[in-house]
Design a protein around this motif. Structure first.
Motif, mmCIF file in Angstrom:
data_model
loop_
_atom_site.group_PDB
_atom_site.id
_atom_site.type_symbol
_atom_site.label_atom_id
_atom_site.label_comp_id
_atom_site.label_asym_id
_atom_site.label_seq_id
_atom_site.Cartn_x
_atom_site.Cartn_y
_atom_site.Cartn_z
ATOM 1 N N ARG A 51 0.895 -1.333 0.042
ATOM 2 C CA ARG A 51 0.182 0.055 0.115
ATOM 3 C C ARG A 51 0.855 1.276 -0.171
ATOM 4 O O ARG A 51 0.604 2.140 -0.629
ATOM 5 C CB ARG A 51 -1.053 -0.044 1.177
ATOM 6 C CG ARG A 51 -2.007 -1.252 0.999
ATOM 7 C CD ARG A 51 -2.844 -1.082 2.381
ATOM 8 N NE ARG A 51 -3.963 -1.771 2.347
ATOM 9 C CZ ARG A 51 -4.166 -3.004 3.085
ATOM 10 N NH1 ARG A 51 -3.431 -3.029 4.088
ATOM 11 N NH2 ARG A 51 -5.482 -3.744 2.794
ATOM 12 N N SER A 111 1.040 3.788 -3.098
ATOM 13 C CA SER A 111 0.897 5.228 -2.789
ATOM 14 C C SER A 111 1.804 6.286 -3.089
ATOM 15 O O SER A 111 1.682 7.391 -3.480
ATOM 16 C CB SER A 111 0.258 5.347 -1.574
ATOM 17 O OG SER A 111 -0.656 4.551 -1.029
ATOM 18 N N ASN A 121 2.151 6.551 -6.905
ATOM 19 C CA ASN A 121 0.587 7.402 -7.336
ATOM 20 C C ASN A 121 0.900 8.878 -6.805
ATOM 21 O O ASN A 121 -0.190 9.576 -7.125
ATOM 22 C CB ASN A 121 -0.576 6.658 -6.989
ATOM 23 C CG ASN A 121 -0.906 5.496 -7.963
ATOM 24 O OD1 ASN A 121 -0.746 5.689 -9.213
ATOM 25 N ND2 ASN A 121 -1.334 4.434 -7.178
ATOM 26 N N CYS A 176 0.074 9.798 -3.665
ATOM 27 C CA CYS A 176 -1.321 10.013 -2.730
ATOM 28 C C CYS A 176 -0.756 10.110 -1.453
ATOM 29 O O CYS A 176 -0.489 9.430 -0.719
ATOM 30 C CB CYS A 176 -2.223 8.754 -3.044
ATOM 31 S SG CYS A 176 -3.611 9.007 -1.893
ATOM 32 N N CYS A 207 -3.163 8.639 1.587
ATOM 33 C CA CYS A 207 -2.787 6.965 1.466
ATOM 34 C C CYS A 207 -1.486 6.786 2.180
ATOM 35 O O CYS A 207 -1.270 5.749 2.782
ATOM 36 C CB CYS A 207 -3.155 6.255 0.220
ATOM 37 S SG CYS A 207 -4.677 6.351 -0.288
ATOM 38 N N THR A 215 0.946 -1.107 -10.695
ATOM 39 C CA THR A 215 0.719 0.385 -10.802
ATOM 40 C C THR A 215 1.266 1.441 -12.095
ATOM 41 O O THR A 215 0.424 1.931 -12.228
ATOM 42 C CB THR A 215 1.484 1.090 -9.352
ATOM 43 O OG1 THR A 215 0.902 0.362 -8.305
ATOM 44 C CG2 THR A 215 1.302 2.185 -9.040
ATOM 45 N N ASN A 236 -4.580 1.048 -5.463
ATOM 46 C CA ASN A 236 -4.355 1.832 -6.631
ATOM 47 C C ASN A 236 -5.780 2.487 -7.184
ATOM 48 O O ASN A 236 -5.806 3.792 -7.093
ATOM 49 C CB ASN A 236 -3.914 1.033 -8.158
ATOM 50 C CG ASN A 236 -2.357 1.108 -8.269
ATOM 51 O OD1 ASN A 236 -2.128 2.073 -8.585
ATOM 52 N ND2 ASN A 236 -1.875 -0.234 -7.749
ATOM 53 N N ASN A 243 -6.138 5.075 -4.070
ATOM 54 C CA ASN A 243 -5.162 6.140 -4.524
ATOM 55 C C ASN A 243 -5.829 7.257 -5.611
ATOM 56 O O ASN A 243 -5.615 8.465 -5.303
ATOM 57 C CB ASN A 243 -3.682 5.903 -5.327
ATOM 58 C CG ASN A 243 -2.806 4.979 -4.155
ATOM 59 O OD1 ASN A 243 -1.921 4.360 -4.828
ATOM 60 N ND2 ASN A 243 -2.941 5.208 -2.802
ATOM 61 N N ARG A 244 -6.480 6.697 -6.394
ATOM 62 C CA ARG A 244 -7.336 7.647 -7.453
ATOM 63 C C ARG A 244 -8.158 8.353 -6.937
ATOM 64 O O ARG A 244 -8.251 9.570 -7.231
ATOM 65 C CB ARG A 244 -7.485 6.568 -8.711
ATOM 66 C CG ARG A 244 -6.581 6.399 -9.804
ATOM 67 C CD ARG A 244 -6.538 5.020 -10.192
ATOM 68 N NE ARG A 244 -5.237 4.823 -11.038
ATOM 69 C CZ ARG A 244 -4.217 4.741 -10.710
ATOM 70 N NH1 ARG A 244 -3.660 4.395 -9.436
ATOM 71 N NH2 ARG A 244 -3.175 4.416 -11.532
ATOM 72 N N VAL A 266 -6.036 11.159 -4.733
ATOM 73 C CA VAL A 266 -5.422 12.166 -5.499
ATOM 74 C C VAL A 266 -6.625 12.919 -6.264
ATOM 75 O O VAL A 266 -6.488 14.301 -5.843
ATOM 76 C CB VAL A 266 -4.662 11.595 -6.650
ATOM 77 C CG1 VAL A 266 -4.071 12.446 -7.412
ATOM 78 C CG2 VAL A 266 -3.235 10.753 -5.647
#
Length: 154
Positions: free
Chosen positions: A42, A46, A49, A51, A54, A100, A135, A138-139, A142
């Motif tokens: 995780r 993160s 991405n 984030c 997260c 990812t 993922n 994270n989306r 973000v």
């Protein structure tokens, strides 16, 4: 990165059924996997991405579960710090990066083969589910610009 103060929706309150489905998916995604490994996956996804929410949450979870500061600080450079991670964790981190960053090189056969050798089929399926789930989170984080600093792992 834009510093706009543009309005961002709160998915949790405006799409509660979807959000609950994500919570339910998340609850199932790491079943049967070592919790320390799940936290590393995780955290790494993160990081990739970007984030912050997260990252904050899962590093706090990992610390709360007893993982070391050193391992958490080094996870972004795990290849250079392999001695801190088991072979299984290294395989999971490599697969996390491949899934990812799927648009870069899909999931290379050699990365998948290392993961398949490190996990039994059921664990590998769970790991793939975990990576896909973080993922997705994270989306959300973000896109909605969720702010770090409010999560309490206890």
């Amino acid at each position: 990165m834009s510093t706009s103060t543009q309005r961002r929706v709160k998915v949790a309150s405006l799409a509660p059924d979807f959000y609950q489905a994500m919570i339910d998916l998340d609850a199932q995604s790491a079943t049967g996997l070592d919790p320390r490994l799940a936290d590393l996956v995780r955290i790494r996804a993160s990081q990739l991405n970007g984030c912050a929410y997260c990252l904050d949450m899962h590093t706090l979870d990992a610390k709360h579960a007893g993982d070391s500061e050193q391992r958490l600080h080094l996870v972004g450079a795990w290849r250079e710090a392999r001695k801190f991670y088991s072979e299984q964790e290294q395989a999971a981190l490599a697969l996390t990066e491949a899934i990812t960053l799927i648009s870069v090189d899909h999931v290379p056969d050699d990365v998948y083969a290392v993961a398949a050798a490190a996990f039994d089929d059921k664990e590998l399926a769970q790991l793939i589910g975990l990576i896909i789930t973080i993922n997705a989170w994270n989306r959300i984080g973000v896109t909605c610009r969720l702010e770090p600093g409010h999560y309490d792992p206890s």
